[in-house]
Design an enzyme around this catalytic site. Structure first.
Site, PDB file in Angstrom:
ATOM      1  N   CYS A  75      34.243  28.646   0.045  1.00 43.58           N
ATOM      2  CA  CYS A  75      33.988  27.256   0.414  1.00 43.58           C
ATOM      3  C   CYS A  75      34.126  27.060   1.926  1.00 43.58           C
ATOM      4  O   CYS A  75      35.136  27.468   2.505  1.00 43.58           O
ATOM      5  CB  CYS A  75      34.980  26.367  -0.337  1.00 43.58           C
ATOM      6  SG  CYS A  75      34.976  24.648   0.187  1.00 43.58           S
TER       7      CYS A  75
ATOM      8  N   CYS B 128      41.397  22.053  -1.463  1.00 47.60           N
ATOM      9  CA  CYS B 128      40.208  21.839  -0.640  1.00 47.60           C
ATOM     10  C   CYS B 128      40.209  20.444  -0.007  1.00 47.60           C
ATOM     11  O   CYS B 128      40.323  19.443  -0.711  1.00 47.60           O
ATOM     12  CB  CYS B 128      38.973  22.012  -1.519  1.00 47.60           C
ATOM     13  SG  CYS B 128      37.437  21.812  -0.635  1.00 47.60           S
TER      14      CYS B 128
ATOM     15  N   CYS C 291      33.255  24.861  -5.547  1.00 52.44           N
ATOM     16  CA  CYS C 291      34.443  25.410  -4.921  1.00 52.44           C
ATOM     17  C   CYS C 291      35.554  25.406  -5.972  1.00 52.44           C
ATOM     18  O   CYS C 291      35.710  24.442  -6.717  1.00 52.44           O
ATOM     19  CB  CYS C 291      34.823  24.525  -3.743  1.00 52.44           C
ATOM     20  SG  CYS C 291      36.528  24.711  -3.230  1.00 52.44           S
TER      21      CYS C 291
ATOM     22  N   LYS D  47      -0.768  -0.060   8.891  1.00 48.47           N
ATOM     23  CA  LYS D  47      -0.076   1.007   8.177  1.00 48.47           C
ATOM     24  C   LYS D  47       1.437   0.805   8.135  1.00 48.47           C
ATOM     25  O   LYS D  47       2.030   0.376   9.110  1.00 48.47           O
ATOM     26  CB  LYS D  47      -0.353   2.342   8.876  1.00 48.47           C
ATOM     27  CG  LYS D  47      -1.833   2.634   9.055  1.00 48.47           C
ATOM     28  CD  LYS D  47      -2.333   3.593   8.037  1.00 48.47           C
ATOM     29  CE  LYS D  47      -2.073   4.991   8.497  1.00 48.47           C
ATOM     30  NZ  LYS D  47      -2.906   5.974   7.853  1.00 48.47           N
TER      31      LYS D  47
ATOM     32  N   CYS E 286      37.455  25.048   2.700  1.00 52.52           N
ATOM     33  CA  CYS E 286      38.825  25.513   2.453  1.00 52.52           C
ATOM     34  C   CYS E 286      38.954  27.016   2.261  1.00 52.52           C
ATOM     35  O   CYS E 286      40.060  27.527   2.123  1.00 52.52           O
ATOM     36  CB  CYS E 286      39.405  24.795   1.236  1.00 52.52           C
ATOM     37  SG  CYS E 286      38.730  25.355  -0.330  1.00 52.52           S
TER      38      CYS E 286
ATOM     39  N   ASP F 235      -3.798   5.245  -1.147  1.00 53.77           N
ATOM     40  CA  ASP F 235      -3.620   6.564  -0.553  1.00 53.77           C
ATOM     41  C   ASP F 235      -4.240   7.614  -1.462  1.00 53.77           C
ATOM     42  O   ASP F 235      -3.566   8.271  -2.248  1.00 53.77           O
ATOM     43  CB  ASP F 235      -2.121   6.824  -0.339  1.00 53.77           C
ATOM     44  CG  ASP F 235      -1.892   7.857   0.741  1.00 53.77           C
ATOM     45  OD1 ASP F 235      -2.888   8.279   1.373  1.00 53.77           O
ATOM     46  OD2 ASP F 235      -0.739   8.246   0.952  1.00 53.77           O
TER      47      ASP F 235
ATOM     48  N   GLU G 240      -5.996  -6.549   1.147  1.00 50.34           N
ATOM     49  CA  GLU G 240      -5.814  -5.723  -0.049  1.00 50.34           C
ATOM     50  C   GLU G 240      -4.996  -4.487   0.293  1.00 50.34           C
ATOM     51  O   GLU G 240      -4.795  -4.173   1.458  1.00 50.34           O
ATOM     52  CB  GLU G 240      -7.185  -5.326  -0.601  1.00 50.34           C
ATOM     53  CG  GLU G 240      -8.086  -4.676   0.420  1.00 50.34           C
ATOM     54  CD  GLU G 240      -9.565  -4.747   0.027  1.00 50.34           C
ATOM     55  OE1 GLU G 240     -10.058  -3.732  -0.452  1.00 50.34           O
ATOM     56  OE2 GLU G 240     -10.200  -5.795   0.211  1.00 50.34           O
TER      57      GLU G 240
ATOM     58  N   TYR H 148     -10.085   2.765  -7.771  1.00 50.67           N
ATOM     59  CA  TYR H 148     -10.147   1.345  -7.428  1.00 50.67           C
ATOM     60  C   TYR H 148     -11.304   1.105  -6.478  1.00 50.67           C
ATOM     61  O   TYR H 148     -11.477   1.849  -5.508  1.00 50.67           O
ATOM     62  CB  TYR H 148      -8.849   0.877  -6.761  1.00 50.67           C
ATOM     63  CG  TYR H 148      -7.767   0.638  -7.786  1.00 50.67           C
ATOM     64  CD1 TYR H 148      -7.696  -0.581  -8.463  1.00 50.67           C
ATOM     65  CD2 TYR H 148      -6.855   1.632  -8.094  1.00 50.67           C
ATOM     66  CE1 TYR H 148      -6.728  -0.798  -9.429  1.00 50.67           C
ATOM     67  CE2 TYR H 148      -5.884   1.425  -9.058  1.00 50.67           C
ATOM     68  CZ  TYR H 148      -5.822   0.209  -9.725  1.00 50.67           C
ATOM     69  OH  TYR H 148      -4.876  -0.005 -10.677  1.00 50.67           O
TER      70      TYR H 148
ATOM     71  N   LYS I  11      -3.998  -0.646   0.977  1.00 45.54           N
ATOM     72  CA  LYS I  11      -4.708   0.548   1.437  1.00 45.54           C
ATOM     73  C   LYS I  11      -4.275   1.687   0.515  1.00 45.54           C
ATOM     74  O   LYS I  11      -3.152   2.173   0.601  1.00 45.54           O
ATOM     75  CB  LYS I  11      -4.375   0.865   2.888  1.00 45.54           C
ATOM     76  CG  LYS I  11      -5.198   2.037   3.415  1.00 45.54           C
ATOM     77  CD  LYS I  11      -5.063   2.203   4.912  1.00 45.54           C
ATOM     78  CE  LYS I  11      -6.054   3.210   5.468  1.00 45.54           C
ATOM     79  NZ  LYS I  11      -5.945   4.537   4.893  1.00 45.54           N
TER      80      LYS I  11
HETATM   81  S1  IVH Z   1     -12.475  -0.365   3.519  1.00 43.19           S
HETATM   82  C1  IVH Z   1     -15.853   0.441   6.742  1.00 43.19           C
HETATM   83  N1  IVH Z   1     -10.472  -0.794   1.914  1.00 43.19           N
HETATM   84  O1  IVH Z   1      -9.089   4.013   4.193  1.00 43.19           O
HETATM   85  C2  IVH Z   1     -14.555   0.892   6.216  1.00 43.19           C
HETATM   86  N2  IVH Z   1     -10.689   1.370   2.852  1.00 43.19           N
HETATM   87  O2  IVH Z   1      -9.730   4.687   7.232  1.00 43.19           O
HETATM   88  C3  IVH Z   1     -14.473   0.776   4.742  1.00 43.19           C
HETATM   89  N3  IVH Z   1      -8.985   2.942   2.089  1.00 43.19           N
HETATM   90  O3  IVH Z   1     -11.834   6.130   4.147  1.00 43.19           O
HETATM   91  C4  IVH Z   1     -13.147   1.091   4.234  1.00 43.19           C
HETATM   92  N4  IVH Z   1      -7.935   1.562   0.756  1.00 43.19           N
HETATM   93  O4  IVH Z   1     -10.501   5.957   2.027  1.00 43.19           O
HETATM   94  C5  IVH Z   1     -11.099   0.113   2.685  1.00 43.19           C
HETATM   95  N5  IVH Z   1      -8.781  -1.334   0.426  1.00 43.19           N
HETATM   96  C6  IVH Z   1      -9.400  -0.434   1.194  1.00 43.19           C
HETATM   97  C7  IVH Z   1      -8.951   0.883   1.316  1.00 43.19           C
HETATM   98  C8  IVH Z   1      -9.625   1.764   2.171  1.00 43.19           C
HETATM   99  C9  IVH Z   1      -7.972   2.793   1.221  1.00 43.19           C
HETATM  100  C10 IVH Z   1      -9.263   4.188   2.832  1.00 43.19           C
HETATM  101  C11 IVH Z   1     -10.652   4.699   2.654  1.00 43.19           C
HETATM  102  C12 IVH Z   1     -11.207   4.894   4.011  1.00 43.19           C
HETATM  103  C13 IVH Z   1     -10.004   4.813   4.873  1.00 43.19           C
HETATM  104  C14 IVH Z   1     -10.377   4.136   6.167  1.00 43.19           C
END
Ligand code: IVH
Length: 679
Positions: free
Chosen positions: A415, A439, A433, A317, A418, A120, A116, A226, A118
């Site tokens: 400038c 120029c 300019c 990452k 020139c 931010d 899934e 989410y 990650k």
């Molecule tokens: S699972 C036991 N799934 O990443 C760990 N974390 O460094 C459970 N995060 O603090 C985390 N998307 O804030 C999980 N799909 C995702 C995530 C996710 C973002 C963040 C979360 C966590 C950090 C882990």
């Protein structure tokens, strides 16, 4: 409970359930089923009923999403199940090693993974009892977080009641609070308008919004959420795999990433990483990687944890898109049209997958807004193939004593390419300019324009040739064109004796021109073909035009203060005058005294404006006839307009003419005027 109160209670319940459902359709599924007005009506009814019967209000009512009175401080919450972090994989090798450890740990393979995005944002945990939201907390140090329940209630995507008849007695849902890219842009646009500080990125905006003691502020920020996992659960049978846990949460009305998948083995992980990376820029939210989790929960338990991270999951990452570095200098780049663009020279930093040592600062307004100074620590961002930019200054790290504010005009009065004067036009963000003809940065552009068909019309002098002439140092400005000889031209790439001869003839021919063409060919900013014609007609002689100040220039129909300033700036620049003198010395000539139109004619010196549809003359024909009679057709009505010719359905020019008391003619009136020069 008396019957009346029971009825109200039932109505309240019904309203809350309906509003919850529509919130869910709107914020989670992005698929509303009723119009906003209908939703507003339901909400108004709920608010009114709750206000009339405060004893029937509940903390999980959707009316509570607007925020509550500010807190003094957040209470501490001990997590029942710790909120751990993930180990990071930065390279493919790290992912391969992770998969190997998992296979060895479980004694079999290949492994099925749930994968899934990650997100931010920031991690939170949501606690439900008997299907009702009771508390929500931040991750904190993983063991103790802060109670941000009041704020989380305002997040529309978080259910305050679960979407099920038979909720678990106890449920903890874990996930990420984020701000969608579009809400982030909107928030920053508002901050800009109010002159307030902007957030550097959606994560900071989400964190800043969630940690507000005043939840009414959070409510206005539009956070999203989410779900990606669970904590303690009681009173519900759990599925066997992570992907089914997510499907279950989805059924309880939690938002879950659409981009999640189940894949096999390390190949599946890496393919997903590439697939998600390709979609990244188009996702509605920011992600900083992908998370891989062993799918079977029994396997997860078997693998367990090391230190503060699970062995069964890893975060892969993407290269960071933002990094911290310092501004070593601010310089300017002169563009092809003479624009001076400020550029930050940075201490080289690896960001977005490449080493970045320059970032655009766009223009003076941007520098002022972000207050970037030499020596500042800054966040640079490089997302995808976009040009790197300075996102924000880390004010706390500004050197002492404070460096000066950076002002392009003060630092570059002339400038850097020139030495011509630099100006910032009124109401414009950019600095330019004024050495258009001279120029080097503008050289190719200036020469191409000079030679173009509607200007000096030098047939055969195209982009390829101009590139060669300039790159070989044969031509520095348009005047040099008239010093080229056959041997030099024939020596260029793709030039034979014959084509060189033709080009030379075309250059020679261009010497006989008109003042209007010549003025247009100079490439003065804001002076197009029509304005060049107007100027030529008005002044008749080049010397008169070059000597005119802004006041005299605005006497010309359709020349306003901005255009007048461009013209005056251009001729004020000694370098441009020098090139013009060389052109004249090279033999460029035009009929003197008169402009481009006959001096005498029924409409000599008169300015007309056309509006609406004329019954028989087309607009083009009317214009041609007026010009043939020595008149001029202007685009807008001003005090300088002599007549407005109005056809059917005239526009605002008609009203303007009435306001200014300018004579208005119909088509027969115009025809009479053309014959007699008067009406
Ligand atoms: S699972 C036991 N799934 O990443 C760990 N974390 O460094 C459970 N995060 O603090 C985390 N998307 O804030 C999980 N799909 C995702 C995530 C996710 C973002 C963040 C979360 C966590 C950090 C882990």
């Amino acid at each position: 409970m008396p019957a009346a109160e029971a009825r109200i209670q039932a109505r309240l319940e019904r309203l809350r359930a309906e509003i919850d459902y529509h919130n869910y359709r709107y914020y989670v599924l992005d698929d509303p089923v009723i119009p906003d007005a209908e939703f507003d009506r339901l909400m108004r009814e709920l608010l009114e009923l709750e206000a009339a019967h405060p004893e029937l209000a509940t903390p999980d009512s959707p009316s509570r999403r607007v925020g509550a009175a500010p807190l003094k401080a957040f209470a501490q919450v001990a997590h029942q199940v710790p909120m751990l972090s993930l180990n990071n994989a930065l390279e493919e090798a790290d992912v391969v090693a992770f998969d190997r450890r998992v296979r060895e740990g479980l004694g079999r393979g290949p492994i099925e993974y749930a994968v899934e995005p990650k997100f931010d944002g920031l991690a939170i945990t949501l606690h439900y009892e008997d299907g009702r939201f009771v508390q929500g907390a931040t991750r904190g140090d993983g063991y103790t977080g802060e109670d941000v329940s009041a704020n989380l209630r305002t997040v529309q995507a978080i259910p305050l009641r679960l979407g099920t008849e038979a909720p678990p007695r106890w449920l903890e849902v874990r996930g990420e609070v984020i701000m969608l890219k579009r809400d982030f842009e909107r928030l920053n646009a508002e901050a800009r308008e109010k002159g307030e500080k902007e957030f550097a990125n959606p994560r900071n905006a989400a964190a800043g919004s969630l940690r507000q003691l005043d939840s009414r502020i959070t409510a206005r920020r539009r956070l999203a959420f989410y779900a990606y996992g669970i904590g303690r659960v009681e009173g519900a049978g759990l599925p066997e795999t992570h992907d089914r846990v997510l499907a279950w949460l989805e059924g309880l009305r939690f938002p879950v990433a659409r981009e999640r998948r189940v894949v096999q083995g390390v190949e599946g992980l890496l393919a997903y990483f590439a697939e998600l990376g390709a979609k990244r820029a188009g996702l509605p939210y920011e992600i900083d990687g992908a998370v891989y989790k062993v799918n079977r929960l029994a396997d997860q338990r078997a693998l367990g944890f090391v230190a503060r991270a699970p062995r069964f999951a890893i975060a892969h990452k993407y290269p960071a898109q933002e990094e911290l570095t310092t501004v070593e200098a601010i310089e300017v780049q002169v563009g092809r049209t003479g624009t001076l663009t400020p550029v930050a020279r940075l201490k080289p930093v690896f960001v977005g997958g490449v080493t970045v040592s320059n970032a655009t600062l766009h223009n003076q307004d941007e520098i002022d807004r972000k207050d970037v100074r030499v020596g500042d620590a800054v966040i640079v961002r490089r997302a995808g193939d976009v040009i790197p930019e300075v996102v924000a200054v880390v004010r706390e790290r500004r050197p002492r004593p404070e460096p000066e504010r950076f002002d392009i005009l003060a630092r570059y009065p002339v400038c850097p390419e020139c030495g011509s004067r630099v100006v910032r036009e009124e109401g414009e963000a950019v600095v330019r300019c004024t050495g258009g003809l001279y120029c080097p940065a503008q050289r190719k552009q200036a020469i191409l324009h000079f030679a173009s068909r509607r200007a000096m019309d030098i047939d055969g002098l195209g982009e390829r040739l101009v590139d060669q002439l300039v790159d070989r140092g044969l031509v520095h400005n348009p005047a040099d064109l008239y010093r080229l000889d056959l041997a030099t031209l024939a020596g260029l790439e793709r030039m034979a004796e014959k084509s060189a001869g033709n080009l030379l003839a075309a250059i020679e021919k261009s010497k006989h021109t008109t003042l209007a063409r010549f003025v247009f060919a100079l490439g003065i900013r804001n002076v197009g073909e029509q304005t060049a014609k107007d100027l030529a007609r008005h002044f008749g002689r080049l010397e008169a035009l070059m000597a005119a100040d802004e006041g005299r220039l605005t006497e010309v129909p359709d020349v306003g203060p901005v255009v007048a300033a461009s013209i005056a700036d251009f001729f004020r620049e000694p370098h441009n005058r020098e090139v013009i003198a060389k052109l004249v010395a090279a033999g460029l000539a035009w009929p003197e005294g008169a402009g481009t139109a006959p001096a005498a004619g029924a409409l000599a010196g008169k300015t007309l404006v056309l509006t609406g549809t004329l019954p028989s003359l087309g607009r083009e024909e009317a214009k041609a006839r007026i010009e043939a009679a020595g008149g001029k057709v202007a685009g807008s009505v001003s005090k300088k307009t002599d007549y407005v010719v109005a056809g059917a359905e005239p526009g605002s020019k008609y009203t303007k003419a009435q306001e200014l008391g300018i004579a208005i003619l119909d088509e027969p009136g115009l025809l009479k005027l053309l014959e007699q020069g008067d009406v």
